[in-house]
Design a protein around this motif. Structure first.
Motif, PDB file in Angstrom:
ATOM      1  N   HIS A   1       0.858  -1.374  -0.042  1.00 10.22           N
ATOM      2  CA  HIS A   1      -0.049  -0.215  -0.014  1.00 10.22           C
ATOM      3  C   HIS A   1       0.783   1.108   0.004  1.00 10.22           C
ATOM      4  CE1 HIS A   1      -3.770  -2.294   1.762  1.00 10.22           C
ATOM      5  NE2 HIS A   1      -3.639  -2.286   0.446  1.00 10.22           N
ATOM      6  N   HIS A   2       2.092   1.088   0.442  1.00  9.20           N
ATOM      7  CA  HIS A   2       2.812   2.472   0.521  1.00  9.20           C
ATOM      8  C   HIS A   2       4.120   2.308  -0.592  1.00  9.20           C
ATOM      9  CE1 HIS A   2       0.965   3.393   4.063  1.00  9.20           C
ATOM     10  NE2 HIS A   2       0.864   2.109   4.637  1.00  9.20           N
TER      11      HIS A   2
ATOM     12  N   TYR B   1      -1.925   3.566  11.097  1.00 14.47           N
ATOM     13  CA  TYR B   1      -1.052   3.203  10.286  1.00 14.47           C
ATOM     14  C   TYR B   1       0.394   3.635  10.343  1.00 14.47           C
ATOM     15  CZ  TYR B   1      -5.303   1.647   7.423  1.00 14.47           C
ATOM     16  OH  TYR B   1      -6.367   0.518   7.234  1.00 14.47           O
TER      17      TYR B   1
ATOM     18  N   ARG C   1      -3.088   9.839  12.554  1.00 17.52           N
ATOM     19  CA  ARG C   1      -4.046   9.819  13.464  1.00 17.52           C
ATOM     20  C   ARG C   1      -4.514   8.349  13.742  1.00 17.52           C
ATOM     21  NH1 ARG C   1      -9.830   9.933  12.839  1.00 17.52           N
ATOM     22  NH2 ARG C   1      -9.608   9.785  10.761  1.00 17.52           N
TER      23      ARG C   1
ATOM     24  N   PRO D   1     -19.336   7.035   8.986  1.00 14.93           N
ATOM     25  CA  PRO D   1     -19.197   8.066   8.034  1.00 14.93           C
ATOM     26  C   PRO D   1     -17.503   7.564   7.322  1.00 14.93           C
ATOM     27  CG  PRO D   1     -19.180   9.217  10.119  1.00 14.93           C
ATOM     28  CD  PRO D   1     -19.355   7.346  10.359  1.00 14.93           C
TER      29      PRO D   1
ATOM     30  N   GLY E   1     -14.098   7.318   6.311  1.00 14.96           N
ATOM     31  CA  GLY E   1     -12.940   7.722   7.045  1.00 14.96           C
ATOM     32  C   GLY E   1     -12.849   7.090   8.589  1.00 14.96           C
ATOM     33  N   SER E   2     -13.830   6.527   8.903  1.00 11.03           N
ATOM     34  CA  SER E   2     -14.409   6.256  10.302  1.00 11.03           C
ATOM     35  C   SER E   2     -13.588   4.856  10.557  1.00 11.03           C
ATOM     36  CB  SER E   2     -15.713   5.985  10.651  1.00 11.03           C
ATOM     37  OG  SER E   2     -16.149   4.914   9.819  1.00 11.03           O
TER      38      SER E   2
ATOM     39  N   LYS F   1     -13.739   1.610   9.008  1.00  9.56           N
ATOM     40  CA  LYS F   1     -14.385   0.291   8.740  1.00  9.56           C
ATOM     41  C   LYS F   1     -13.549  -0.569   7.787  1.00  9.56           C
ATOM     42  CE  LYS F   1     -17.707   2.763   6.423  1.00  9.56           C
ATOM     43  NZ  LYS F   1     -17.156   3.899   6.537  1.00  9.56           N
ATOM     44  N   SER F   2     -12.943  -0.034   6.790  1.00  4.92           N
ATOM     45  CA  SER F   2     -12.022  -0.971   6.091  1.00  4.92           C
ATOM     46  C   SER F   2     -10.715  -1.488   6.754  1.00  4.92           C
ATOM     47  CB  SER F   2     -11.568  -0.150   4.663  1.00  4.92           C
ATOM     48  OG  SER F   2     -12.810  -0.192   4.040  1.00  4.92           O
ATOM     49  N   THR F   3     -10.383  -0.647   7.624  1.00  2.00           N
ATOM     50  CA  THR F   3      -9.100  -0.872   8.672  1.00  2.00           C
ATOM     51  C   THR F   3      -9.434  -1.841   9.424  1.00  2.00           C
ATOM     52  OG1 THR F   3      -8.564   1.625   8.702  1.00  2.00           O
ATOM     53  CG2 THR F   3      -7.715   0.132  10.371  1.00  2.00           C
TER      54      THR F   3
ATOM     55  N   GLN G   1     -14.320  -4.444  -1.352  1.00  2.00           N
ATOM     56  CA  GLN G   1     -14.984  -3.408  -2.096  1.00  2.00           C
ATOM     57  C   GLN G   1     -14.915  -3.562  -3.695  1.00  2.00           C
ATOM     58  OE1 GLN G   1     -14.840   1.101  -1.084  1.00  2.00           O
ATOM     59  NE2 GLN G   1     -14.305  -0.023   1.047  1.00  2.00           N
TER      60      GLN G   1
ATOM     61  N   HIS H   1     -21.138   0.622   3.629  1.00  2.00           N
ATOM     62  CA  HIS H   1     -20.807   1.715   3.051  1.00  2.00           C
ATOM     63  C   HIS H   1     -22.037   2.373   2.475  1.00  2.00           C
ATOM     64  CE1 HIS H   1     -16.546   1.143   3.252  1.00  2.00           C
ATOM     65  NE2 HIS H   1     -16.817   0.035   2.897  1.00  2.00           N
TER      66      HIS H   1
END
Ligand code: ATP
Length: 585
Positions: free
Chosen positions: A115-116, A353, A358, A379, A381-382, A384-386, A426, A538
């Motif tokens: 991812h990075h 991460y 944050r 919402p 960015g809350s 969920k996928s994390t 997703q 979502h």
């Protein structure tokens, strides 16, 4: 200076990979010695023939020497062919080995690493980069061994003919081997920046091609084109600089070889004049002097070609040495999730991460009973996928734990844990291959009937059969020719085939038409039966029937309950529902 030391270190480590094919290297060295022996034989025979001419011997005495020299040329032709073939086989073996090693490491580093990274950079590293290791591994290493042996043999022979001229030849040879190393700091900097500019250009191309639709839709093609042109220019400049440095180096080497052969010839002539050596020996010095220079020139060329591999090796070792952030216990559990439907428990889970970022999840605790369906909403960015990323152990939490079936997921074998969780992501990634192969990847040993049953359960069978080649239909790049709904149903078919007791549905955010939505919903209801399911919702239209709805907000679990309970509470969930109603989702 630091990079000079580093590069020798990288070379040393690369040489270890040669150790893995030491038998092949040994054979290559032997063939190479054979080739060198033919050169020496030819030189010595020709020198003898020339000295016979000088001593006015009858022409017939020359014939055996000329025939011998021709024989050496013929043998060399055969050996050189074997040498080339062998070099290619060796190169293929060692490159495959390194590719496997790097790819395996990238797989083990997992999505948390990928991812990075820019995919174009990884691609250039694992394809072109490993390709560029070939000159060092396959040519330079064996060549330096054969040069050392041949050089020593020639040196000794010449030394015995005349110690002074022999010594001059040996010193010249050592200088020729050593000089290219003097320019290492200069050349290494230039080649590292050459490689970086190449990797960056490649990454830009991959980005542009993958994001072609977006570029077109936003009319951003020109801007991206300008960026590509700037990168191409940078690459061109690096290429020219690199070639210039290489030419300085090889020019220096040529000069040295020229000067060395002149000095040797002059010394030999002078010693003949003094009556210390014969005219025949001068011929031997001249012919063998050329034979000393030839492998030195080859070595210099191999060294230069190796330098690109060297700068790549730096990046490869960074990957190979990278510590795994996700590790397994010595004796991990690879059984417990086979027995019953698992319950899932999150205990004070916190995760960010990066250390300076944050927290994506903060102190989340949650219980999902065996066989229950829990929906996670919140919402954008809350977090969920994390949560999905943590459940699959793409990352480990900094605090707290996740227990599945009563056991901390860090106690399970990683492959085992991931094999007991089926995920519908997703975004459905479809690989190049046929539709059937794409479904079967969830369980490679399944037969055609099982693949078809899975597709039927996912409401995908009918659209697949309507395609010209049915299950054999090749998928274009990432399934671009399939609709969003069709891709999702293929993803569901994969999950059905995997038949894991824990199911995670990370709902697609893109809308599909009403008919497709109904087909997907029906397929999902079928697959959720008799499984513990976590739905990352979502959109909220699909989760009213969940046993439990968990509401995340800025990484915290702020509400928990059924649809009705949460509506009555009139909190975050009720607001989300109202917003979606207003926006018509
Ligand atoms: P959405 O509904 O929009 O998909 P989400 O609730 O699934 O959002 P997450 O994707 O879990 O939200 O993101 C939670 C936070 O973590 C966000 O602030 C996001 O920017 C950040 N984040 C997500 N993925 C990464 C990542 N790979 N690296 C760094 N930060 C990330």
């Amino acid at each position: 200076m630091a990079s000079y030391r580093y590069h020798l270190g990288a070379y040393g480590r690369l040489a270890l990979y040669v150790g893995a094919i030491k038998h092949e290297v040994a054979i290559k060295v032997i063939i190479s010695l054979g080739v060198n022996a033919t050169y020496i034989a030819q030189a010595v025979l020709m020198a003898r023939a020339v000295s016979l001419v000088f001593s006015r011997s009858p022409l017939s005495t020359l014939i055996p020497y000329i025939l011998g020299a021709l024989g050496a040329v013929a043998v060399r032709g055969i050996l050189s062919r074997r040498f080339e073939i062998y070099a290619k086989v060796m190169a293929a073996k060692v490159k495959t080995k390194i590719r496997f090693l790097v790819f395996d490491k990238i797989l083990r580093l997992g999505p948390g690493y990928i991812h990075h990274q820019r995919s174009g950079r990884i691609q250039s590293m694992t394809l072109d980069g490993i390709e560029s290791l070939e000159p060092f591994l396959v040519n330079y290493v064996p060549h330096i061994v054969s040069i050392a042996i041949t050089g020593f043999a020639i040196g000794l022979y010449l030394f015995r003919l005349d110690w002074l001229t022999g010594l001059a030849t040996i010193v010249a040879m050592l200088l020729c081997v050593g000089v290219p190393y003097l320019t290492v700091p200069l050349v290494s900097r230039s080649i590292v920046s050459y490689w970086r500019s190449y990797a960056s250009l490649n990454a830009q191309y991959v980005d542009s091609i993958q994001g072609m639709n977006t570029l077109k839709a936003f009319n951003a093609g020109k801007k991206k084109g300008a960026e590509l042109a700037a990168d191409a220019l940078d690459f061109y400049r690096n290429q020219i600089r690199n070639t210039t440095y290489s030419l300085i180096d090889s020019g220096l080497m040529m000069l040295l070889m020229g000067v060395a052969s002149c000095i040797t010839a002059a010394l030999a002539a002078y010693r003949t004049d003094l009556g210390i050596i014969t005219a025949g020996s001068v011929a031997v010095f001249l012919f063998l002097g050329i034979e000393c220079a030839r492998p030195m020139a080859d070595l210099n060329a191999y060294w230069h070609n190796s330098f690109l591999g060297l700068s790549v090796a730096e990046g490869l070792f960074t990957i190979i040495d990278r510590e795994l952030s996700i590790t397994e216990k010595d004796k991990p559990d690879t059984l417990s999730l086979d027995r019953t439907l698992p319950e899932v428990a999150l205990r004070s889970l916190s995760f960010a991460y990066r250390a300076d970022a944050r927290a994506a999840l903060q102190g989340v605790s949650l219980d999902i009973g065996a066989g229950q369906t829990a929906a996670v909403v919140g919402p954008s960015g809350s977090g969920k996928s994390t949560l999905v990323n943590l459940l699959l152990r793409f990352y480990d939490p900094q605090e707290g734990e996740i227990r599945i079936g009563g056991t901390d997921i860090r106690d399970y074998g990683l492959d085992y844990l991931q094999s007991r969780i089926a995920v519908v992501f997703q975004e459905t990634y479809l690989f190049s291959g046929t539709i059937g192969e794409n479904i079967r990847m969830a369980r490679p040993d399944s037969d055609d009937a099982a693949v078809i049953r899975a597709a039927q359960a996912a409401n995908a069978h009918d659209f697949i059969m309507a395609l010209p080649q049915g299950y054999q239909t090749p998928i274009s790049e990432r399934g671009a020719t399939l609709s969003g709904g069709e891709r999702q149903r293929l993803a569901i078919a994969r999950a059905v085939l995997k038949d894991a007791p824990l199911l995670i549905l990370d709902e697609a955010t893109s809308s599909v038409d009403a008919k497709s939505e109904a087909l997907i919903q029906q397929a999902l209801e079928r697959i959720m039966k008799d499984r513990t399911t976590i739905v990352i919702a979502h959109r909220l239209s699909t989760i009213k029937n969940a046993d439990k709805i968990c509401v995340l907000d800025e990484g915290r679990l702020v509400e928990e309950g059924t649809h009705e309970q949460l509506l009555a509470r009139n909190g975050v969930y009720a607001r989300l529902i109202n917003t979606q109603r207003k926006t018509g989702e």
